[in-house]
Design a protein around this motif. Structure first.
Motif, PDB file in Angstrom:
ATOM      1  N   ALA A  18       0.909  -0.989  -0.023  1.00 20.59           N
ATOM      2  CA  ALA A  18       0.133  -0.054  -0.015  1.00 20.59           C
ATOM      3  C   ALA A  18       0.759   1.150  -0.133  1.00 20.59           C
ATOM      4  O   ALA A  18       2.011   1.120   0.589  1.00 20.59           O
ATOM      5  CB  ALA A  18      -0.892  -0.084   1.378  1.00 20.59           C
ATOM      6  N   LEU A  19       0.504   2.412  -0.793  1.00 21.68           N
ATOM      7  CA  LEU A  19       1.335   3.353  -0.788  1.00 21.68           C
ATOM      8  C   LEU A  19       1.211   4.303   0.623  1.00 21.68           C
ATOM      9  O   LEU A  19       0.232   4.155   1.301  1.00 21.68           O
ATOM     10  CB  LEU A  19       0.736   4.458  -1.760  1.00 21.68           C
ATOM     11  N   THR A  20       2.220   4.757   1.002  1.00 22.94           N
ATOM     12  CA  THR A  20       2.362   5.436   2.400  1.00 22.94           C
ATOM     13  C   THR A  20       1.547   6.643   2.416  1.00 22.94           C
ATOM     14  O   THR A  20       1.379   7.563   1.394  1.00 22.94           O
ATOM     15  CB  THR A  20       3.653   5.599   2.765  1.00 22.94           C
ATOM     16  N   TYR A  43      -6.430  10.381  -7.112  1.00 25.09           N
ATOM     17  CA  TYR A  43      -6.776   9.067  -6.979  1.00 25.09           C
ATOM     18  C   TYR A  43      -6.435   8.162  -8.263  1.00 25.09           C
ATOM     19  O   TYR A  43      -6.031   6.899  -7.999  1.00 25.09           O
ATOM     20  CB  TYR A  43      -8.449   9.050  -7.173  1.00 25.09           C
ATOM     21  N   GLU A  44      -6.506   8.701  -9.598  1.00 27.17           N
ATOM     22  CA  GLU A  44      -6.155   7.874 -10.530  1.00 27.17           C
ATOM     23  C   GLU A  44      -4.573   7.367 -10.459  1.00 27.17           C
ATOM     24  O   GLU A  44      -4.121   6.375 -10.745  1.00 27.17           O
ATOM     25  CB  GLU A  44      -6.446   8.584 -12.018  1.00 27.17           C
ATOM     26  N   VAL A  45      -3.838   8.607 -10.250  1.00 23.39           N
ATOM     27  CA  VAL A  45      -2.424   8.400 -10.143  1.00 23.39           C
ATOM     28  C   VAL A  45      -2.027   7.119  -8.907  1.00 23.39           C
ATOM     29  O   VAL A  45      -1.380   6.239  -9.419  1.00 23.39           O
ATOM     30  CB  VAL A  45      -1.681   9.631  -9.605  1.00 23.39           C
ATOM     31  N   ARG A  50      -0.299   1.651  -7.595  1.00 22.39           N
ATOM     32  CA  ARG A  50      -0.504   0.291  -6.690  1.00 22.39           C
ATOM     33  C   ARG A  50      -0.852  -0.769  -7.738  1.00 22.39           C
ATOM     34  O   ARG A  50      -0.262  -1.829  -7.574  1.00 22.39           O
ATOM     35  CB  ARG A  50      -2.135   0.378  -6.188  1.00 22.39           C
ATOM     36  N   PHE A  51      -1.548  -0.761  -9.000  1.00 21.16           N
ATOM     37  CA  PHE A  51      -1.453  -1.524 -10.108  1.00 21.16           C
ATOM     38  C   PHE A  51      -0.323  -2.131 -10.483  1.00 21.16           C
ATOM     39  O   PHE A  51      -0.029  -3.122 -10.736  1.00 21.16           O
ATOM     40  CB  PHE A  51      -2.475  -0.831 -11.054  1.00 21.16           C
ATOM     41  N   LEU A  52       0.740  -1.163 -10.964  1.00 19.89           N
ATOM     42  CA  LEU A  52       2.027  -1.429 -11.407  1.00 19.89           C
ATOM     43  C   LEU A  52       2.927  -2.119 -10.416  1.00 19.89           C
ATOM     44  O   LEU A  52       3.564  -3.219 -10.886  1.00 19.89           O
ATOM     45  CB  LEU A  52       2.779  -0.192 -11.976  1.00 19.89           C
ATOM     46  N   GLY A 117      -5.889  -3.270  -3.034  1.00 25.49           N
ATOM     47  CA  GLY A 117      -6.169  -1.761  -3.091  1.00 25.49           C
ATOM     48  C   GLY A 117      -6.475  -1.128  -4.514  1.00 25.49           C
ATOM     49  O   GLY A 117      -6.588  -0.079  -4.791  1.00 25.49           O
ATOM     50  N   VAL A 118      -6.666  -1.939  -5.360  1.00 23.92           N
ATOM     51  CA  VAL A 118      -6.895  -1.443  -6.763  1.00 23.92           C
ATOM     52  C   VAL A 118      -8.244  -1.709  -7.074  1.00 23.92           C
ATOM     53  O   VAL A 118      -8.703  -2.895  -7.086  1.00 23.92           O
ATOM     54  CB  VAL A 118      -6.189  -2.004  -7.992  1.00 23.92           C
TER      55      VAL A 118
END
Length: 406
Positions: A18-20, A43-45, A50-52, A117-118
């Motif tokens: 998960a991104l911090t 949000y899209e960024v 997360r996806f990558l 989380g995607v």
């Protein structure tokens, strides 16, 4: 092996991915960049990063993601202006096709993404833009692309059949569990800048997890056609001493240094299919896992013997099949390229190192139909030319666009 275990093996999804830093609901939808009349949001960024990262794919940093999302906005706008519309069936087929690359159903793949989380909506948007752009490019430029017999002959190397090529390569395979992925990527980028064979070999002895590490990562001469298809053009683009960019493979990052290349004068041997067996042993590279693998080496002679070993266990512990080289996972394809029929490798793991892969090459099927080979070359040339048209159109769209960072 349960579906949830399989997903864990393929994605190694952990909370650490998960991104911090939490973001407020309002902040999530703040504009990051405006592309003509469309907005790319925070949000899209976050979703794309997360996806990558879940896929262990390159370009997972913020700057690269924003550039990619800008390109996707431009593609979507061009598709809308063309009047092209996708069918629900086409979108579902695209989602299924993407998921199949990881040997998961669409439902399993989407569930794995959501665990990381995607959202399903973010994934669908990604797939829809890709399919629509592909259809637009095919409709606009497909009829313009004609490949001549002379071009095919040139690509094959000669009109009488291409001479064989063999390469002398060194390898480094660095395990990359999710919690260490960023650190491993930094190390890999440092290795990619190696200036000599000696320097690369030192890195191999320090970081590589394969059997070749004691030899400084050096592999013997190999036929180019035995290597994974994705690796061949990368090696051909190198001069001796140069190193590939880091390549993401399951649970690891790989780098390759070209030491030498030569034509053999013998006809190229292409392979239509590779048959192999993979038996999954719990414990990874623990003493228990390696001991079981060592016992198996003594007990079996051919791939069929593994059916007896797996008898009474869940069917997922043994994977056996014949696949075209392009459909074999990169790390497995690389190990198979080093083996002769009925030889064994225990260099690979799955499930974040918790499962040892007992890999066995069963055989290779030669592609004896020259016309099939010529058609493959024609398709590759056609695809490259269409991609060049697509890149040119995207460059034009960018030049004409109004791209503003708030």
């Amino acid at each position: 092996m349960s579906a949830s275990s399989k997903i864990a093996i393929l994605f190694s999804v952990t909370l650490g991915l998960a991104l911090t830093g939490p973001v407020t609901a309002q902040g999530l939808f703040d504009p990051v960049v405006e592309v003509n009349d469309d907005v790319v949001t925070e949000y899209e960024v976050e979703q794309r990063e997360r996806f990558l990262r879940l896929l262990n794919a390159p370009g997972a940093n913020r700057e690269a993601v924003i550039e990619t999302l800008v390109d996707e906005r431009l593609r979507a706008q061009a598709v809308e202006a063309s009047g092209l519309e996708l069918t629900p069936e086409g979108i579902e087929a695209g989602i299924t096709e993407f998921a199949a690359r990881t040997n998961l159903s669409a439902e399993e793949f989407i569930a794995a993404l959501e665990d990381g989380g995607v959202s399903e909506e973010s994934f669908r948007d990604f797939v829809e833009v890709g399919i629509a752009w592909r259809d637009l490019i095919a409709a606009r430029y497909g009829a313009r692309v004609e490949i001549s017999e002379r071009e095919i002959d040139s690509a094959l190397g000669s009109t009488g059949g291409a001479s064989g090529i063999r390469v002398l390569v060194s390898e480094i395979i660095i395990p990359a569990p999710p919690e260490n992925r960023e650190e491993v990527q930094e190390i890999a980028e440092l290795i990619a800048a190696s200036q000599s064979e000696a320097e690369f070999s030192e890195y191999a002895r320090e970081y590589s997890a394969t059997a070749s590490r004691d030899a400084g990562g050096r592999l013997p001469w190999q036929e180019l056609t035995k290597l994974p298809p994705v690796l061949r053009p990368l090696l051909l683009a190198l001069a001796p001493g140069e190193v590939t960019d880091p390549l993401a493979i399951p649970d690891a990052v790989a780098l390759f240094q070209l030491r030498a290349i030569e034509e053999t004068g013998a006809p190229t041997r292409e392979y239509a299919a590779i048959e192999y067996a993979a038996y999954y042993i719990p414990g990874g590279r623990s003493q228990a896992g390696l001991s079981k693998a060592a016992r198996l080496r003594e007990e079996i002679d051919v791939c069929d013997d593994l059916y007896g070993v797996a008898q009474g266990q869940p069917e997922e512990v043994l994977e056996r099949g014949s696949k075209p080289p392009s459909e074999i996972p990169q790390d497995i394809a690389l190990e198979l390229s080093k083996l002769d029929p009925n030889e064994i490798s225990t260099a690979l793991t799955r499930a974040n190192g918790e499962t040892l892969v007992f890999l066995m090459l069963c055989g290779r099927t030669a592609a004896v139909n020259e016309e099939v080979a010529r058609e493959d070359v024609a398709n590759a040339l056609r695809s490259a030319r269409i991609n060049a048209y697509a890149d040119s159109l995207l460059d034009q769209l960018r030049a004409d666009a109004r791209i503003v960072t708030p």
